[in-house]
Write a protein that holds these residues in place. Structure first.
Motif: not given
Length: 103
Positions: A30-31, A41-50
């Motif tokens: 999953a992404t 504008g001050l927060i950046h977040a992302e992840a992957t799930i395996d």
């Protein structure tokens, strides 16, 4: 100080976002995008799930990045939020195990 620093300085645990998860069920991956509710504008977040198997167990691995772009307090907010994510994942795993009768 930047205007948004007051928001985080008053309570670094008060950070909210919408989590958008897109699953590829064939690949068991999953992404994840985290869409900030405040200070976008001050927060950046992302992840992957395996999701993989390990013998009789299922393993869910979450890898990602969470950054707060505020001088002096950004790191404190990052640590707080990442710690909360870990706690939430542990609680979720316990609830799933209980629902499946494997606690």
């Amino acid at each position: 100080l930047f205007p948004y620093t007051t928001l985080f300085r008053s309570d670094p645990n008060n950070v909210a976002w919408v989590q958008e998860t897109t699953w590829d069920l064939d690949a068991l991956t999953a992404t994840v995008r985290f869409l900030p509710v405040q200070a976008a504008g001050l927060i950046h977040a992302e992840a992957t799930i395996d999701v993989t198997t390990d013998g009789d167990y299922t393993v869910r691995e979450l890898r990602g990045e969470f950054r707060v772009k505020i001088p002096l307090v950004g790191t404190k907010v990052e640590k707080s939020v990442v710690g909360d994510i870990g706690t939430n994942l542990e609680e979720e795993a316990d609830l799933v195990a209980k629902a499946l009768g494997i606690d």
